[in-house]
Design a protein around this motif. Structure first.
Motif, PDB file in Angstrom:
ATOM      1  N   TYR A   1       0.816  -1.221   0.000  1.00  0.00           N
ATOM      2  CA  TYR A   1       0.000   0.000   0.000  1.00  0.00           C
ATOM      3  C   TYR A   1       0.851   1.273   0.000  1.00  0.00           C
ATOM      4  O   TYR A   1       0.370   2.345   0.345  1.00  0.00           O
ATOM      5  CB  TYR A   1      -0.972   0.016   1.188  1.00  0.00           C
ATOM      6  N   GLU A   2       2.107   1.160  -0.389  1.00  0.00           N
ATOM      7  CA  GLU A   2       2.972   2.332  -0.487  1.00  0.00           C
ATOM      8  C   GLU A   2       2.622   3.131  -1.738  1.00  0.00           C
ATOM      9  O   GLU A   2       2.442   2.573  -2.820  1.00  0.00           O
ATOM     10  CB  GLU A   2       4.438   1.914  -0.547  1.00  0.00           C
ATOM     11  N   VAL A   3       2.511   4.452  -1.583  1.00  0.00           N
ATOM     12  CA  VAL A   3       2.232   5.319  -2.718  1.00  0.00           C
ATOM     13  C   VAL A   3       3.518   5.494  -3.519  1.00  0.00           C
ATOM     14  O   VAL A   3       4.533   5.955  -2.995  1.00  0.00           O
ATOM     15  CB  VAL A   3       1.698   6.689  -2.258  1.00  0.00           C
ATOM     16  N   LEU A   4       3.474   5.122  -4.789  1.00  0.00           N
ATOM     17  CA  LEU A   4       4.656   5.166  -5.646  1.00  0.00           C
ATOM     18  C   LEU A   4       4.693   6.411  -6.517  1.00  0.00           C
ATOM     19  O   LEU A   4       5.774   6.832  -6.951  1.00  0.00           O
ATOM     20  CB  LEU A   4       4.702   3.921  -6.533  1.00  0.00           C
ATOM     21  N   PHE A   5       3.535   6.986  -6.788  1.00  0.00           N
ATOM     22  CA  PHE A   5       3.466   8.175  -7.645  1.00  0.00           C
ATOM     23  C   PHE A   5       2.201   8.948  -7.306  1.00  0.00           C
ATOM     24  O   PHE A   5       1.169   8.371  -6.960  1.00  0.00           O
ATOM     25  CB  PHE A   5       3.448   7.778  -9.128  1.00  0.00           C
ATOM     26  N   ALA A   6       2.287  10.274  -7.419  1.00  0.00           N
ATOM     27  CA  ALA A   6       1.119  11.138  -7.228  1.00  0.00           C
ATOM     28  C   ALA A   6       1.301  12.387  -8.075  1.00  0.00           C
ATOM     29  O   ALA A   6       2.400  12.956  -8.117  1.00  0.00           O
ATOM     30  CB  ALA A   6       0.934  11.511  -5.753  1.00  0.00           C
ATOM     31  N   ASN A   7       0.243  12.809  -8.772  1.00  0.00           N
ATOM     32  CA  ASN A   7       0.361  14.026  -9.572  1.00  0.00           C
ATOM     33  C   ASN A   7       0.153  15.250  -8.687  1.00  0.00           C
ATOM     34  O   ASN A   7      -0.105  15.154  -7.477  1.00  0.00           O
ATOM     35  CB  ASN A   7      -0.611  14.011 -10.746  1.00  0.00           C
TER      36      ASN A   7
ATOM     37  N   VAL B   1      -2.208  17.468  -8.489  1.00  0.00           N
ATOM     38  CA  VAL B   1      -3.539  17.644  -7.897  1.00  0.00           C
ATOM     39  C   VAL B   1      -3.634  16.852  -6.598  1.00  0.00           C
ATOM     40  O   VAL B   1      -4.129  17.357  -5.577  1.00  0.00           O
ATOM     41  CB  VAL B   1      -4.629  17.198  -8.891  1.00  0.00           C
ATOM     42  N   CYS B   2      -3.156  15.621  -6.614  1.00  0.00           N
ATOM     43  CA  CYS B   2      -3.184  14.789  -5.411  1.00  0.00           C
ATOM     44  C   CYS B   2      -2.297  15.383  -4.320  1.00  0.00           C
ATOM     45  O   CYS B   2      -2.673  15.398  -3.142  1.00  0.00           O
ATOM     46  CB  CYS B   2      -2.736  13.376  -5.758  1.00  0.00           C
ATOM     47  N   SER B   3      -1.125  15.911  -4.707  1.00  0.00           N
ATOM     48  CA  SER B   3      -0.217  16.493  -3.722  1.00  0.00           C
ATOM     49  C   SER B   3      -0.796  17.754  -3.097  1.00  0.00           C
ATOM     50  O   SER B   3      -0.615  18.025  -1.905  1.00  0.00           O
ATOM     51  CB  SER B   3       1.132  16.801  -4.387  1.00  0.00           C
ATOM     52  N   LYS B   4      -1.505  18.573  -3.887  1.00  0.00           N
ATOM     53  CA  LYS B   4      -2.122  19.790  -3.350  1.00  0.00           C
ATOM     54  C   LYS B   4      -3.222  19.456  -2.349  1.00  0.00           C
ATOM     55  O   LYS B   4      -3.429  20.183  -1.373  1.00  0.00           O
ATOM     56  CB  LYS B   4      -2.682  20.627  -4.491  1.00  0.00           C
ATOM     57  N   LEU B   5      -3.931  18.365  -2.589  1.00  0.00           N
ATOM     58  CA  LEU B   5      -5.043  18.006  -1.710  1.00  0.00           C
ATOM     59  C   LEU B   5      -4.577  17.326  -0.425  1.00  0.00           C
ATOM     60  O   LEU B   5      -5.088  17.604   0.657  1.00  0.00           O
ATOM     61  CB  LEU B   5      -6.002  17.070  -2.451  1.00  0.00           C
ATOM     62  N   PHE B   6      -3.583  16.452  -0.540  1.00  0.00           N
ATOM     63  CA  PHE B   6      -3.211  15.610   0.604  1.00  0.00           C
ATOM     64  C   PHE B   6      -1.754  15.762   1.028  1.00  0.00           C
ATOM     65  O   PHE B   6      -1.302  15.045   1.925  1.00  0.00           O
ATOM     66  CB  PHE B   6      -3.493  14.143   0.272  1.00  0.00           C
ATOM     67  N   GLY B   7      -1.007  16.683   0.398  1.00  0.00           N
ATOM     68  CA  GLY B   7       0.387  16.880   0.765  1.00  0.00           C
ATOM     69  C   GLY B   7       1.298  15.883   0.058  1.00  0.00           C
ATOM     70  O   GLY B   7       0.908  15.209  -0.888  1.00  0.00           O
ATOM     71  N   GLU B   8       2.515  15.781   0.549  1.00  0.00           N
ATOM     72  CA  GLU B   8       3.496  14.861  -0.033  1.00  0.00           C
ATOM     73  C   GLU B   8       3.182  13.440   0.426  1.00  0.00           C
ATOM     74  O   GLU B   8       3.376  13.095   1.590  1.00  0.00           O
ATOM     75  CB  GLU B   8       4.904  15.253   0.393  1.00  0.00           C
ATOM     76  N   VAL B   9       2.679  12.623  -0.484  1.00  0.00           N
ATOM     77  CA  VAL B   9       2.213  11.285  -0.122  1.00  0.00           C
ATOM     78  C   VAL B   9       3.116  10.180  -0.665  1.00  0.00           C
ATOM     79  O   VAL B   9       2.992   9.024  -0.234  1.00  0.00           O
ATOM     80  CB  VAL B   9       0.772  11.054  -0.633  1.00  0.00           C
ATOM     81  N   VAL B  10       3.999  10.488  -1.589  1.00  0.00           N
ATOM     82  CA  VAL B  10       4.855   9.456  -2.190  1.00  0.00           C
ATOM     83  C   VAL B  10       5.770   8.860  -1.118  1.00  0.00           C
ATOM     84  O   VAL B  10       6.390   9.586  -0.335  1.00  0.00           O
ATOM     85  CB  VAL B  10       5.693  10.036  -3.339  1.00  0.00           C
ATOM     86  N   GLY B  11       5.821   7.542  -1.072  1.00  0.00           N
ATOM     87  CA  GLY B  11       6.632   6.843  -0.084  1.00  0.00           C
ATOM     88  C   GLY B  11       5.889   6.531   1.199  1.00  0.00           C
ATOM     89  O   GLY B  11       6.431   5.854   2.074  1.00  0.00           O
ATOM     90  N   LYS B  12       4.646   7.018   1.313  1.00  0.00           N
ATOM     91  CA  LYS B  12       3.854   6.774   2.509  1.00  0.00           C
ATOM     92  C   LYS B  12       2.742   5.769   2.211  1.00  0.00           C
ATOM     93  O   LYS B  12       2.479   5.440   1.064  1.00  0.00           O
ATOM     94  CB  LYS B  12       3.272   8.091   3.038  1.00  0.00           C
ATOM     95  N   THR B  13       2.070   5.305   3.253  1.00  0.00           N
ATOM     96  CA  THR B  13       0.998   4.329   3.099  1.00  0.00           C
ATOM     97  C   THR B  13      -0.282   5.031   2.687  1.00  0.00           C
ATOM     98  O   THR B  13      -0.694   6.003   3.322  1.00  0.00           O
ATOM     99  CB  THR B  13       0.778   3.564   4.411  1.00  0.00           C
ATOM    100  N   CYS B  14      -0.924   4.531   1.634  1.00  0.00           N
ATOM    101  CA  CYS B  14      -2.066   5.241   1.047  1.00  0.00           C
ATOM    102  C   CYS B  14      -3.218   5.417   2.028  1.00  0.00           C
ATOM    103  O   CYS B  14      -3.814   6.490   2.110  1.00  0.00           O
ATOM    104  CB  CYS B  14      -2.541   4.528  -0.224  1.00  0.00           C
TER     105      CYS B  14
END
Length: 273
Positions: free
Chosen positions: A117-123, A125-138
């Motif tokens: 469930y590790e986030v491998l990529f985020a565009n 729009v996703c980063s603006k909504l939820f912050g820096e999520v790459v490398g974290k658990t979705c």
């Protein structure tokens, strides 16, 4: 006149001569080997080591940091360096174009490992909504109060019995962090390293959801208003099919709204046939 040399003395001199020749040959071979090692280290091992180090320390989009002595040295290594640099520039441009396309979407896009469930990529729009999520658990960063995989996770719907991608799963969900509604398209895809991951594309449909609720509320208010009117009211479409009958009209017609609607629709269908 007879002259003879003792065998022992002759053998000793021959042995010394042979040993001297072997010793000289050994020294010459050792010197030649050392020269070959030095040349090999200078023109092969050392350049290769520097090239590997430069590749390990290089960043996407930046040129290889190589010493000038190497970049102007052996022609073959110069050709290899130019090929690697050209390939790196091509890959960087492709990655930038891919990122630009995904960031240009008005939908959030992210990719997560289906096992960890590790986030491998985020565009963006996703980063603006939820912050820096790459490398974290979705489920920890995209939902609220989740310490384990979400019960509504669609991973099991994206693979067939053989564990292969089974197509797109479309659904709607209200995010637990921002309360917004999203139309989601989930799909299992092959990642760059060969593993199967989940890609989710989410489009904000909150306005449509709110509009649908308001429309339904307006219909209910209209129905209550029409049923409270003492005069008979019948609404039809442009084809003359009954769509709505209030209570007074039901009493005048002697049938329910459902029966009137079904009858007119059936007659319209028979007319077409």
């Amino acid at each position: 006149i007879y002259y003879s040399i003792p065998r022992r003395e002759l053998t000793a001199k021959i042995r010394r001569a042979v040993l001297q020749q072997l010793f000289i040959l050994f020294l010459f071979s050792l010197l030649l080997l050392l020269m070959m090692i030095w040349q090999g280290n200078r023109f092969f091992s050392r350049p290769v080591s520097r090239l590997v180090t430069a590749l390990e320390n290089s960043r996407p989009g930046s040129p290889l940091a190589l010493p000038s002595s190497m970049t102007s040295g052996i022609r073959e290594f110069q050709t290899i360096i130019e090929a690697i640099s050209s390939r790196d520039e091509m890959v960087t441009r492709d990655a930038e174009r891919f990122q630009a396309v995904l960031d240009g979407l008005d939908s959030l896009v992210y990719v997560a490992d289906m096992e960890t469930y590790e986030v491998l990529f985020a565009n963006s729009v996703c980063s603006k909504l939820f912050g820096e999520v790459v490398g974290k658990t979705c489920y920890r960063v995209l939902q609220q109060g989740q310490d384990s995989p979400c019960p509504f996770c669609t991973n099991h719907l994206l693979l067939d019995e053989q564990g292969r991608p089974a197509g797109v799963h479309i659904w709607e969900f209200q995010n637990t962090i921002n309360g917004e509604w999203y139309g989601l398209r989930d799909q299992a895809i092959h990642w760059v390293d060969g593993r199967i991951v989940r890609m989710e594309i989410g489009t904000n449909i909150t306005e449509q959801k709110v509009g649908a609720v308001r429309l339904q509320e307006e219909k209910e208010r209209l129905a209550v208003t029409l049923r409270s009117i003492g005069e008979g009211v019948i609404t039809t479409d442009i084809e003359g099919r009954v769509e709505l009958v209030n209570r007074a009209a039901e009493e005048l017609l002697g049938c329910s709204q459902q029966a009137a609607v079904s009858y007119t629709h059936l007659r319209a269908h028979e007319t077409v046939l």
